[in-house]
Design an enzyme around this catalytic site. Structure first.
Site, PDB file in Angstrom:
ATOM      1  N   ASP A   1       0.864  -1.186   0.000  1.00 50.89           N
ATOM      2  CA  ASP A   1       0.000   0.000   0.000  1.00 50.89           C
ATOM      3  C   ASP A   1       0.901   1.236   0.000  1.00 50.89           C
ATOM      4  O   ASP A   1       1.792   1.358   0.853  1.00 50.89           O
ATOM      5  CB  ASP A   1      -0.905  -0.005   1.236  1.00 50.89           C
ATOM      6  CG  ASP A   1      -1.885  -1.184   1.202  1.00 50.89           C
ATOM      7  OD1 ASP A   1      -2.317  -1.550   0.094  1.00 50.89           O
ATOM      8  OD2 ASP A   1      -2.187  -1.740   2.271  1.00 50.89           O
TER       9      ASP A   1
ATOM     10  N   LYS B   1       0.384  10.121   0.804  1.00 49.94           N
ATOM     11  CA  LYS B   1       0.496  11.436   1.462  1.00 49.94           C
ATOM     12  C   LYS B   1       1.709  11.461   2.387  1.00 49.94           C
ATOM     13  O   LYS B   1       1.972  10.497   3.114  1.00 49.94           O
ATOM     14  CB  LYS B   1      -0.761  11.709   2.287  1.00 49.94           C
ATOM     15  CG  LYS B   1      -1.982  11.920   1.410  1.00 49.94           C
ATOM     16  CD  LYS B   1      -3.188  12.270   2.227  1.00 49.94           C
ATOM     17  CE  LYS B   1      -4.370  12.450   1.268  1.00 49.94           C
ATOM     18  NZ  LYS B   1      -5.645  12.228   1.916  1.00 49.94           N
TER      19      LYS B   1
ATOM     20  N   ASP C   1       4.611   0.245  -8.329  1.00 40.93           N
ATOM     21  CA  ASP C   1       4.367   1.039  -9.539  1.00 40.93           C
ATOM     22  C   ASP C   1       4.128   2.485  -9.127  1.00 40.93           C
ATOM     23  O   ASP C   1       3.660   3.287  -9.928  1.00 40.93           O
ATOM     24  CB  ASP C   1       3.128   0.507 -10.282  1.00 40.93           C
ATOM     25  CG  ASP C   1       1.885   0.552  -9.417  1.00 40.93           C
ATOM     26  OD1 ASP C   1       1.804  -0.232  -8.448  1.00 40.93           O
ATOM     27  OD2 ASP C   1       0.995   1.395  -9.679  1.00 40.93           O
TER      28      ASP C   1
ATOM     29  N   ARG D   1      -1.216  -9.344  -9.610  1.00 42.13           N
ATOM     30  CA  ARG D   1      -2.454  -8.703 -10.045  1.00 42.13           C
ATOM     31  C   ARG D   1      -2.316  -7.179 -10.057  1.00 42.13           C
ATOM     32  O   ARG D   1      -2.734  -6.500 -10.986  1.00 42.13           O
ATOM     33  CB  ARG D   1      -3.544  -9.122  -9.058  1.00 42.13           C
ATOM     34  CG  ARG D   1      -4.946  -8.899  -9.503  1.00 42.13           C
ATOM     35  CD  ARG D   1      -5.857  -9.623  -8.537  1.00 42.13           C
ATOM     36  NE  ARG D   1      -5.693 -11.067  -8.675  1.00 42.13           N
ATOM     37  CZ  ARG D   1      -6.661 -11.894  -8.997  1.00 42.13           C
ATOM     38  NH1 ARG D   1      -7.875 -11.437  -9.204  1.00 42.13           N
ATOM     39  NH2 ARG D   1      -6.445 -13.177  -9.124  1.00 42.13           N
TER      40      ARG D   1
HETATM   41  C1  LIG Z   1      -1.776  -3.033  -2.950  1.00 42.88           C
HETATM   42  S1  LIG Z   1      -2.073  -4.635  -2.318  1.00 42.88           S
HETATM   43  C2  LIG Z   1      -0.942  -5.666  -3.251  1.00 42.88           C
HETATM   44  C3  LIG Z   1      -1.331  -7.114  -3.253  1.00 42.88           C
HETATM   45  C4  LIG Z   1      -0.372  -8.058  -3.993  1.00 42.88           C
HETATM   46  N1  LIG Z   1       0.934  -8.073  -3.365  1.00 42.88           N
HETATM   47  C5  LIG Z   1      -0.241  -7.695  -5.465  1.00 42.88           C
HETATM   48  O1  LIG Z   1       0.838  -7.198  -5.854  1.00 42.88           O
HETATM   49  O2  LIG Z   1      -1.201  -7.906  -6.220  1.00 42.88           O
HETATM   50  C6  LIG Z   1      -1.271  -4.564  -0.720  1.00 42.88           C
HETATM   51  C7  LIG Z   1      -1.663  -5.730   0.169  1.00 42.88           C
HETATM   52  O3  LIG Z   1      -0.907  -5.690   1.375  1.00 42.88           O
HETATM   53  C8  LIG Z   1      -1.748  -6.113   2.436  1.00 42.88           C
HETATM   54  N2  LIG Z   1      -1.156  -5.616   3.698  1.00 42.88           N
HETATM   55  C9  LIG Z   1      -1.144  -4.346   4.168  1.00 42.88           C
HETATM   56  N3  LIG Z   1      -0.487  -4.261   5.342  1.00 42.88           N
HETATM   57  C10 LIG Z   1      -0.064  -5.518   5.630  1.00 42.88           C
HETATM   58  C11 LIG Z   1       0.663  -6.090   6.711  1.00 42.88           C
HETATM   59  N4  LIG Z   1       1.085  -5.337   7.736  1.00 42.88           N
HETATM   60  N5  LIG Z   1       0.932  -7.424   6.694  1.00 42.88           N
HETATM   61  C12 LIG Z   1       0.490  -8.183   5.654  1.00 42.88           C
HETATM   62  N6  LIG Z   1      -0.201  -7.694   4.600  1.00 42.88           N
HETATM   63  C13 LIG Z   1      -0.476  -6.383   4.587  1.00 42.88           C
HETATM   64  C14 LIG Z   1      -3.098  -5.545   2.091  1.00 42.88           C
HETATM   65  O4  LIG Z   1      -4.159  -6.240   2.726  1.00 42.88           O
HETATM   66  C15 LIG Z   1      -3.133  -5.713   0.576  1.00 42.88           C
HETATM   67  O5  LIG Z   1      -3.718  -6.942   0.186  1.00 42.88           O
END
Ligand SMILES: C[S@@+](CC[C@H](N)C(=O)[O-])C[C@H]1O[C@@H](n2cnc3c(N)ncnc32)[C@H](O)[C@@H]1O
Length: 227
Positions: free
Chosen positions: A130, A134, A166, A205
Site C-alpha cells: 500500500d 500522502k 508502480d 495482479r
Molecule cells: C496493494 S495490495 C498488493 C497485493 C499483492 N501483493 C499484489 O501485488 O497484487 C497490498 C496488500 O498488502 C496487504 N497488507 C497491508 N499491510 C499488511 C501487513 N502489515 N501485513 C500483511 N499484509 C499487509 C493488504 O491487505 C493488501 O492486500
C-alpha cells in the site's frame, strides 16, 4: 533495532465482497490446516524438516506465492495477508494445484516476522505494498526503518528482499530508505535492469493493473550483507 511493537500497524480492508460458496468452504476447511501455529516458528515446525523458508508480505490474491511454491516444491513458503478475500483466492490455488509447501497467516506480517528465528529466511517479498502517498502517512509504509530492521534480522546472510512498486513516490521513498542501510546491497547493475520482468518474478495482479493503466512497474532486489 526498533521495538517491533512500536511499528505494528494494520491498515486496509479486512474483507471485500461476500465470499463465494467454495471460497467460504476453503476458509472453513483448508485454512485451519495451513494456518501457522501460535508461538515460535521454524521450518521444522511448519514443514517438519529444515527446508529453505520464504515469506511474502501482503500477497493479495496469492498468485505470486502459488507460482513460487509450484516452482520450488522442496522449499517452504509463508504468506501473510489480512484481506480475507485474498486468503480465499490463494486457498483456491493451493487446492487446485494440491500444494503442500505453503503456510498462511491471516493478519499482519510483522506478527510472523517477530516469531521467526533470526537469519532463517531466504527471501522476503513485498510486492506492491500500500503506497500511503500522502507525506503525513509516510510512517505507515512498510519500507521504513522499523520493519526493515526486523526483515534484516530474519533474513539469512545472502538472503533477498524483493520489492515491487508502480508508485513513483513509494519508489523514491524506498530507494532512500534502502540506500541508508549498510545491511542491504541493491543488485541492480544498470539503471534499466530493475524494470525487466525476470522469469522467476512474474507480475502480480496489482502489477498487471498498473501496466494496464500505462504505469511503469519497478522491481528492486536487495541482498542481505553484513553491516
Ligand atoms: C496493494 S495490495 C498488493 C497485493 C499483492 N501483493 C499484489 O501485488 O497484487 C497490498 C496488500 O498488502 C496487504 N497488507 C497491508 N499491510 C499488511 C501487513 N502489515 N501485513 C500483511 N499484509 C499487509 C493488504 O491487505 C493488501 O492486500
Amino acid at each position: 533495532m526498533t521495538d517491533p511493537l512500536s511499528i505494528r500497524r494494520l491498515y486496509g480492508r479486512a474483507q471485500g465482497h461476500p465470499l463465494r460458496e467454495r471460497q467460504a468452504g476453503l476458509i472453513e476447511t483448508l485454512l485451519p490446516t495451513l494456518a501457522i501455529p501460535e508461538g515460535p516458528l521454524s521450518a521444522r515446525r511448519l514443514f517438519t524438516d529444515e527446508r529453505p523458508l520464504h515469506l511474502e508480505i501482503g500477497f493479495g490474491k496469492g498468485e505470486h506465492l502459488a507460482f513460487q511454491a509450484v516452482r520450488n516444491p522442496g522449499d517452504g513458503y509463508i504468506g501473510a495477508e489480512p484481506f480475507l478475500n485474498g486468503v480465499a483466492g490463494l486457498l483456491a490455488d493451493i487446492d487446485d494445484a494440491a500444494l503442500t509447501n505453503i503456510r498462511l497467516h491471516r493478519g499482519d506480517a510483522l506478527d510472523v516476522l517477530e516469531r521467526l528465528p533470526d537469519a532463517s529466511l531466504s527471501t522476503v517479498w513485498l510486492l506492491h505494498p500500500d503506497p500511503w502517498p500522502k507525506a503525513r502517512h509516510a510512517k505507515r509504509r512498510f519500507v521504513n526503518p522499523g520493519p526493515m530492521d526486523l526483515i534484516a534480522a530474519k533474513l539469512k546472510p545472502g538472503g533477498h528482499f524483493k520489492l515491487a512498486t508502480d508508485h513513483p513516490r513509494y519508489l523514491r521513498h524506498a530507494l532512500m530508505v534502502m540506500a541508508a542501510r549498510p545491511d542491504f546491497e541493491w543488485t541492480a547493475e544498470t539503471p534499466f535492469h530493475w524494470q525487466n520482468v525476470p522469469q522467476d518474478w512474474p507480475d502480480t495482479r496489482f502489477a498487471a493493473k498498473a501496466r494496464a493503466l500505462g504505469h511503469e512497474v519497478w522491481r528492486l532486489d536487495y541482498v542481505r550483507v553484513p553491516a
